[in-house]
Design an enzyme around this catalytic site. Structure first.
Site, PDB file in Angstrom:
ATOM      1  N   SER A   1       0.833  -1.203   0.000  1.00  0.00           N
ATOM      2  CA  SER A   1       0.000   0.000   0.000  1.00  0.00           C
ATOM      3  C   SER A   1       0.862   1.247   0.000  1.00  0.00           C
ATOM      4  O   SER A   1       1.795   1.362   0.787  1.00  0.00           O
ATOM      5  CB  SER A   1      -0.865   0.068   1.266  1.00  0.00           C
ATOM      6  OG  SER A   1      -1.674  -1.062   1.366  1.00  0.00           O
TER       7      SER A   1
ATOM      8  N   HIS B   1      -4.750  -0.421  -5.084  1.00  0.00           N
ATOM      9  CA  HIS B   1      -3.918  -1.518  -5.554  1.00  0.00           C
ATOM     10  C   HIS B   1      -4.164  -1.714  -7.040  1.00  0.00           C
ATOM     11  O   HIS B   1      -5.212  -2.210  -7.443  1.00  0.00           O
ATOM     12  CB  HIS B   1      -4.250  -2.832  -4.832  1.00  0.00           C
ATOM     13  CG  HIS B   1      -3.726  -2.895  -3.438  1.00  0.00           C
ATOM     14  ND1 HIS B   1      -2.633  -3.647  -3.081  1.00  0.00           N
ATOM     15  CD2 HIS B   1      -4.145  -2.287  -2.305  1.00  0.00           C
ATOM     16  CE1 HIS B   1      -2.395  -3.508  -1.790  1.00  0.00           C
ATOM     17  NE2 HIS B   1      -3.300  -2.694  -1.291  1.00  0.00           N
TER      18      HIS B   1
ATOM     19  N   HIS C   1      -4.923 -10.316  -1.598  1.00  0.00           N
ATOM     20  CA  HIS C   1      -4.903 -10.629  -0.173  1.00  0.00           C
ATOM     21  C   HIS C   1      -5.852 -11.789   0.118  1.00  0.00           C
ATOM     22  O   HIS C   1      -6.862 -11.969  -0.560  1.00  0.00           O
ATOM     23  CB  HIS C   1      -5.339  -9.410   0.646  1.00  0.00           C
ATOM     24  CG  HIS C   1      -4.445  -8.220   0.478  1.00  0.00           C
ATOM     25  ND1 HIS C   1      -4.557  -7.366  -0.593  1.00  0.00           N
ATOM     26  CD2 HIS C   1      -3.427  -7.764   1.247  1.00  0.00           C
ATOM     27  CE1 HIS C   1      -3.642  -6.418  -0.471  1.00  0.00           C
ATOM     28  NE2 HIS C   1      -2.944  -6.633   0.626  1.00  0.00           N
TER      29      HIS C   1
ATOM     30  N   TYR D   1      -7.908 -11.965   2.489  1.00  0.00           N
ATOM     31  CA  TYR D   1      -9.240 -11.490   2.895  1.00  0.00           C
ATOM     32  C   TYR D   1     -10.147 -11.179   1.704  1.00  0.00           C
ATOM     33  O   TYR D   1     -11.347 -10.978   1.874  1.00  0.00           O
ATOM     34  CB  TYR D   1      -9.145 -10.262   3.818  1.00  0.00           C
ATOM     35  CG  TYR D   1      -8.463  -9.053   3.216  1.00  0.00           C
ATOM     36  CD1 TYR D   1      -9.090  -8.279   2.242  1.00  0.00           C
ATOM     37  CD2 TYR D   1      -7.197  -8.683   3.631  1.00  0.00           C
ATOM     38  CE1 TYR D   1      -8.461  -7.176   1.694  1.00  0.00           C
ATOM     39  CE2 TYR D   1      -6.561  -7.584   3.092  1.00  0.00           C
ATOM     40  CZ  TYR D   1      -7.196  -6.834   2.126  1.00  0.00           C
ATOM     41  OH  TYR D   1      -6.577  -5.750   1.578  1.00  0.00           O
ATOM     42  N   GLU D   2      -9.568 -11.126   0.499  1.00  0.00           N
ATOM     43  CA  GLU D   2     -10.422 -10.889  -0.670  1.00  0.00           C
ATOM     44  C   GLU D   2     -11.220 -12.130  -1.042  1.00  0.00           C
ATOM     45  O   GLU D   2     -12.120 -12.059  -1.888  1.00  0.00           O
ATOM     46  CB  GLU D   2      -9.561 -10.415  -1.845  1.00  0.00           C
ATOM     47  CG  GLU D   2      -8.976  -9.035  -1.570  1.00  0.00           C
ATOM     48  CD  GLU D   2      -8.061  -8.559  -2.683  1.00  0.00           C
ATOM     49  OE1 GLU D   2      -8.583  -8.241  -3.760  1.00  0.00           O
ATOM     50  OE2 GLU D   2      -6.840  -8.516  -2.473  1.00  0.00           O
TER      51      GLU D   2
ATOM     52  N   ALA E   1       2.455  -2.243   4.119  1.00  0.00           N
ATOM     53  CA  ALA E   1       2.085  -1.321   5.184  1.00  0.00           C
ATOM     54  C   ALA E   1       1.705  -2.184   6.380  1.00  0.00           C
ATOM     55  O   ALA E   1       1.061  -3.216   6.208  1.00  0.00           O
ATOM     56  CB  ALA E   1       0.910  -0.463   4.753  1.00  0.00           C
TER      57      ALA E   1
ATOM     58  N   MET F   1      -1.632  -7.840   6.910  1.00  0.00           N
ATOM     59  CA  MET F   1      -2.561  -8.788   6.276  1.00  0.00           C
ATOM     60  C   MET F   1      -1.987  -9.402   5.001  1.00  0.00           C
ATOM     61  O   MET F   1      -2.736  -9.872   4.147  1.00  0.00           O
ATOM     62  CB  MET F   1      -3.882  -8.079   5.959  1.00  0.00           C
ATOM     63  CG  MET F   1      -4.513  -7.351   7.145  1.00  0.00           C
ATOM     64  SD  MET F   1      -5.973  -6.422   6.666  1.00  0.00           S
ATOM     65  CE  MET F   1      -6.275  -5.454   8.153  1.00  0.00           C
ATOM     66  N   SER F   2      -0.671  -9.380   4.861  1.00  0.00           N
ATOM     67  CA  SER F   2      -0.065  -9.908   3.621  1.00  0.00           C
ATOM     68  C   SER F   2       1.314 -10.462   3.928  1.00  0.00           C
ATOM     69  O   SER F   2       1.651 -10.724   5.077  1.00  0.00           O
ATOM     70  CB  SER F   2       0.054  -8.788   2.582  1.00  0.00           C
ATOM     71  OG  SER F   2       0.967  -7.795   3.028  1.00  0.00           O
TER      72      SER F   2
ATOM     73  N   ASN G   1       0.716   2.974  11.158  1.00  0.00           N
ATOM     74  CA  ASN G   1      -0.149   3.306  12.308  1.00  0.00           C
ATOM     75  C   ASN G   1       0.295   2.449  13.475  1.00  0.00           C
ATOM     76  O   ASN G   1       0.952   1.434  13.273  1.00  0.00           O
ATOM     77  CB  ASN G   1      -1.611   2.977  11.967  1.00  0.00           C
ATOM     78  CG  ASN G   1      -1.787   1.506  11.595  1.00  0.00           C
ATOM     79  OD1 ASN G   1      -1.453   1.096  10.480  1.00  0.00           O
ATOM     80  ND2 ASN G   1      -2.276   0.716  12.524  1.00  0.00           N
TER      81      ASN G   1
ATOM     82  N   HIS H   1      -8.219   2.764   7.011  1.00  0.00           N
ATOM     83  CA  HIS H   1      -7.425   2.618   5.785  1.00  0.00           C
ATOM     84  C   HIS H   1      -6.908   3.994   5.346  1.00  0.00           C
ATOM     85  O   HIS H   1      -5.814   4.103   4.792  1.00  0.00           O
ATOM     86  CB  HIS H   1      -8.292   1.976   4.695  1.00  0.00           C
ATOM     87  CG  HIS H   1      -7.515   1.557   3.485  1.00  0.00           C
ATOM     88  ND1 HIS H   1      -6.396   0.749   3.549  1.00  0.00           N
ATOM     89  CD2 HIS H   1      -7.687   1.832   2.168  1.00  0.00           C
ATOM     90  CE1 HIS H   1      -5.915   0.546   2.331  1.00  0.00           C
ATOM     91  NE2 HIS H   1      -6.675   1.193   1.465  1.00  0.00           N
TER      92      HIS H   1
HETATM   93  N1  HPA Z   1      -3.207  -4.176  11.236  1.00  0.00           N
HETATM   94  C1  HPA Z   1      -3.215  -4.997  10.181  1.00  0.00           C
HETATM   95  N2  HPA Z   1      -2.820  -4.627   8.980  1.00  0.00           N
HETATM   96  C2  HPA Z   1      -2.379  -3.360   8.825  1.00  0.00           C
HETATM   97  C3  HPA Z   1      -2.355  -2.455   9.897  1.00  0.00           C
HETATM   98  C4  HPA Z   1      -2.787  -2.889  11.170  1.00  0.00           C
HETATM   99  O1  HPA Z   1      -2.784  -2.153  12.167  1.00  0.00           O
HETATM  100  N3  HPA Z   1      -1.862  -1.280   9.389  1.00  0.00           N
HETATM  101  C5  HPA Z   1      -1.610  -1.485   8.074  1.00  0.00           C
HETATM  102  N4  HPA Z   1      -1.921  -2.750   7.728  1.00  0.00           N
END
Ligand code: HPA
Length: 270
Positions: A28, A59, A81, A83-84, A111, A209-210, A233, A245
């Site tokens: 990302s 993406h 991903h 989750y998709e 990210a 998540m990847s 974050n 996001h």
């Molecule tokens: N958690 C999971 N995936 C992420 C996060 C998070 O805090 N930040 C960016 N991708």
């Protein structure tokens, strides 16, 4: 699955004759990185028969073939991903394909949320190891003997040599670099504070998540793997901010220039 891979390989090879040495997956906020690349050819995922196509905003979905400095690279601009809704075997199909196209080394970027309380949004973390306990292995199912063994060793997923290269690159670029363990959860929801406390006791420094599933698939087929997280974050419960996001993208955009510089240095040196 191997047949599907060879079908994809054939459909890429019909259009592309480029031989990459290094594969790169852009996370990302890093999508613009391809502007730094001397592009030779591109191929949209949608043009590849049976290929999983990403649905996430921001993406793009294509392979970019070209040169970073003098290094021939294949870049995934956009990944899929778990989750998709794709099975793990599909999620890692593009990674495997880049290996089959000839790449011997892979740089994974993403990210991630900071789990280590000493991290700050905007930090970069070199991935030294990972935890995939919360997701299924991409190697579940019949083993693809053509790619690697049934029970592959994972004691050094992230190449020690490449870790040294990355440390040197960061130092030379005057870029502050953290290090740590990446834990992959499935998403798409962000984690709860209790899940993040669990991740911390497991030894995680960043959460996302990847990436870890791709690292497993790449390692299975013998690629040398390395990875960098952009901490966008603080993970749930570590700050008073709600996770979004938008925040992830904002931070990724803010530090994109130095992230791109770091990636160029690494690819040129790995
Ligand atoms: N958690 C999971 N995936 C992420 C996060 C998070 O805090 N930040 C960016 N991708």
């Amino acid at each position: 699955m191997y047949q599907k891979l060879t079908t994809c390989l054939r459909s890429v090879r019909e259009k592309i004759d480029f031989k990459p040495e290094v594969a790169v997956v852009l996370g990302s906020g890093l999508g613009d990185y391809v502007q730094q690349v001397r592009i030779e050819q591109t191929m949209d995922y949608a043009q590849i028969k049976g290929f999983p196509v990403s649905t996430v905003k921001g993406h793009k979905g294509r392979f970019v073939f070209g040169y970073v400095k003098e290094v021939p690279v294949v870049i995934m601009q956009g990944r899929v991903h778990y989750y998709e809704g794709y099975p793990m075997s599909e999620v890692v199909l593009p990674t495997r394909l880049m290996g089959m196209l000839g790449a011997k080394k892979i740089l994974l970027t993403n990210a991630a949320g900071g789990v280590n309380p000493s991290f700050q949004p905007g930090d970069f973390m070199m991935i030294t190891d990972h935890i995939t306990t919360g997701i299924p292995s991409p190697l579940i199912g019949p083993n693809i003997d053509e790619l690697g063994p049934r029970f592959p060793d994972m004691s050094e997923v992230y190449s020690r040599r490449l870790q040294d290269v990355i440390r040197t690159c960061a130092k030379e670029g005057g870029i502050d670099l953290k290090e740590g363990v990446y834990v992959q959860f499935s998403g798409p929801n962000y984690e709860t504070p209790a899940e993040i406390r669990l991740a911390r006791t497991w030894g995680a420094d960043a959460v996302g998540m990847s990436t870890a599933c791709e690292a497993v698939a790449a390692r299975h087929m013998g690629l040398a793997v390395c990875g960098i997280s952009c901490i966008t974050n603080m993970a749930a419960g570590l700050s008073n901010e709600k996770l979004s996001h938008a925040e992830v993208q904002e931070t990724a955009d803010r530090v994109a220039a130095s992230f791109q510089e770091l990636v160029t240095r690494i690819v040129a040196a790995m």
